[in-house]
Design a protein around this motif. Structure first.
Motif: not given
Length: 184
Positions: A145-173
């Motif tokens: 039930s994780c969408p990452r699993k099919p991506l890891i195991n399939s033919d996917v075009e990968i676009v690399e970007v700076d890690d800071a652009l894709i930080r997700n925010i999960n806590t009040p802090e």
């Protein structure tokens, strides 16, 4: 390509609905929808429950989180590609969406963003092609039930970007820290 803004999460670590947080003077779900619409994508919200709004796709696959939202979008329109974007990514901007769209490779099952320092792609900043739908359903049938699993195991075009652009925010802090960072 259509846009799908994931807003149906439980936000348990945040303690409040992350899609309603404001980084840019409006609820993040509205900001993200506008980001996709500014790139000419007809965009829907992925929600848990059907409120009868025409711009919402309610989960037809229950208790599967983002995976269920993505499959529900394909169930609504299996012939469209879906640019999926979570609302807890405040640094995703027009330039990143334009980059993802410009690098789209419809011959693969998806075009996905990956942080340069990350091992795996980010499944919640990804364009899923129509051919991804049966693959997602195969993984679901196998109990994934994780969408990452099919991506890891399939033919996917990968676009690399700076890690800071894709930080997700999960806590009040993290939210407060990002608000301070964005003020600078």
């Amino acid at each position: 390509i259509k846009g799908l803004v994931l807003v149906g999460g439980k936000s348990t670590r945040m303690g409040t609905d992350k899609s309603q947080l404001e980084y840019f003077g409006k609820p993040q779900k509205e900001y993200v929808k506008e980001l996709l619409e500014n790139n000419m994508l007809k965009t829907y919200y992925s929600v848990q429950n059907d409120a009868g709004n025409e711009n919402e796709i309610h989960d037809a696959f229950f208790n599967l989180g983002p995976f269920g939202g993505i499959c529900s979008a394909f169930q609504k329109d299996p012939n469209s590609a879906w640019l999926v974007l979570a609302t807890d990514l405040p640094f995703v901007n027009d330039a990143l969406i334009e980059l993802l769209l410009s690098k789209r490779n419809p011959s693969k099952i998806a075009t996905a963003i990956k942080g340069k320092g990350k091992e795996f792609v980010e499944p919640l900043i990804t364009i899923y092609e129509p051919k991804a739908y049966p693959i997602l359903l195969q993984y679901l049938a196998q109990g994934y039930s994780c969408p990452r699993k099919p991506l890891i195991n399939s033919d996917v075009e990968i676009v690399e970007v700076d890690d800071a652009l894709i930080r997700n925010i999960n806590t009040p802090e993290e939210f407060e820290a990002v608000k301070d960072e964005l003020k600078k």
